[in-house]
Scaffold this active site. Sequence first.
Site, PDB file in Angstrom:
ATOM      1  N   ASP A  12       0.964  -1.218   0.047  1.00  0.00           N
ATOM      2  CA  ASP A  12       0.025  -0.096   0.047  1.00  0.00           C
ATOM      3  C   ASP A  12       0.825   1.109  -0.041  1.00  0.00           C
ATOM      4  O   ASP A  12       1.742   1.258   0.896  1.00  0.00           O
ATOM      5  CB  ASP A  12      -0.832   0.141   1.317  1.00  0.00           C
ATOM      6  CG  ASP A  12      -1.952   0.925   1.175  1.00  0.00           C
ATOM      7  OD1 ASP A  12      -1.968   1.888   0.178  1.00  0.00           O
ATOM      8  OD2 ASP A  12      -2.754   1.326   2.272  1.00  0.00           O
ATOM      9  N   ASP A 107      -3.653   2.649  -5.340  1.00  0.00           N
ATOM     10  CA  ASP A 107      -2.525   2.813  -4.534  1.00  0.00           C
ATOM     11  C   ASP A 107      -2.286   1.376  -3.780  1.00  0.00           C
ATOM     12  O   ASP A 107      -1.581   1.340  -2.762  1.00  0.00           O
ATOM     13  CB  ASP A 107      -2.452   3.770  -3.550  1.00  0.00           C
ATOM     14  CG  ASP A 107      -3.794   3.755  -2.621  1.00  0.00           C
ATOM     15  OD1 ASP A 107      -4.594   3.038  -2.974  1.00  0.00           O
ATOM     16  OD2 ASP A 107      -3.838   4.315  -1.317  1.00  0.00           O
ATOM     17  N   GLU A 108      -3.048   0.347  -4.028  1.00  0.00           N
ATOM     18  CA  GLU A 108      -2.828  -0.717  -3.410  1.00  0.00           C
ATOM     19  C   GLU A 108      -2.653  -2.218  -4.431  1.00  0.00           C
ATOM     20  O   GLU A 108      -3.356  -2.072  -5.369  1.00  0.00           O
ATOM     21  CB  GLU A 108      -4.053  -1.188  -2.748  1.00  0.00           C
ATOM     22  CG  GLU A 108      -4.367  -0.120  -1.362  1.00  0.00           C
ATOM     23  CD  GLU A 108      -5.377  -0.520  -0.556  1.00  0.00           C
ATOM     24  OE1 GLU A 108      -5.256  -1.185   0.479  1.00  0.00           O
ATOM     25  OE2 GLU A 108      -6.501  -0.253  -1.006  1.00  0.00           O
TER      26      GLU A 108
END
Length: 425
Positions: A12, A107-108
Amino acid sequence: MSQKSVRFALVDCNNFYASCERLFQPALARTPIVVLSNNDGCVVARSNEAKALGIPMGIPLFKIRSLIRSGKVKVFSSNYTLYGDLSRRVMEVLSRHCAEVEIYSIDEAFLRLNFFGQTDASLTDWATEVRTRVGRGVGIPVSVGMAPTKTLAKLANHLAKKRTVTGVATLNPGDPVMAELPVDEVWGVGRAYHERLTRVGITTAAQLAAADLAWIRRSFGVVGVRLVRELRGEVCLELEPPLNGRKNTMVSRSFPKDISDPAELERRLALYATRLGEKLRQYDQAARMLSVFLWVNRFRNPRPDGRLCFTRAIELPVATNHTNELIHHAKLIGRSLAEAGTPYKKAGIMAGELVPAATRQGSLFTNRAADLRNDEIMRVMDAINAADGRGTVSFASCGTSTAIPLRREFRSSDYTTCWKGILGV
């Protein structure tokens, strides 16, 4: 840990939007940063320093103007072009270090770790190396959580962010730290689940993992059972395969100022249809259905019935991704919905029932020569706009300004996607 045991990792990006802005303005390393939604409406991302100041998620811009004027907080308008490009670069680095990657969000990413002879110690070294490679190669800080299941990996990532200096954490079923983690930190426990679990005294991740499965099934169904089993270390959620095609796609925007003129609404719909066509062609898809919706400004609504949303969907004669055809149908729908004098705050277009463009079905009345000519026109337009900037070539319906109007007072440059935005040294 045996050679054949499998681990999941969740990587993350830390405060991703804020980190993207800091990447090109390193002087802001310890400055509180907030990122705003489209039209500079409200806060959608905060750095840790901004959170420490008590700035809540979703707060409107006008409520923190005093902080901004004082210089205590740096504010940015959302720059999704920049964020999307940096996200792509992060995912490319992860893909070079692991064969099985599921991009979960911008974003992960979940990774399935199945290296030969892996141990907890070797995976910690691997995760540390990945953090270093992403940091050096892209410049974005990341945290890595590892565990036997995806749900536990999500919790491990929370620990990596909040309770470690290294940014790497491993979590196993039954670890004592689970008794310290609030149940609402568990992936899949939303507000409704949290309230129901709290009422029966389940307030920690450890208590949820120890809950009676029969009661969980009666209260939360198979989804709840799967969640509890994941907390116990049973793999119920594997990596999701990449999507070969989307079922629908949409372009929608709130207007910086209300629009009452039907002609201006049609121009905005033409702009949205243009962007919609670009997205469809990017994924080699065509739409069989087109929907248009208009939102009335709820605070200036002149309608006696109080109605706020107007929408209509039509089935297209032939599936298409041609901008000229999308504009034509969008404007026809818009004319049937818009009412002169009514202030509209937002509009959008959605393409549905998407099919692969190469296999779209024609009809007896299709002009094949015209269809092929449109394909070539779209190909040439996309090539020119890709080389010289979006909107270099457009349809007259879009007007003289082809940019979708947005209030972006604090927007940063497109540092990585536009020649004009490259930093000079």
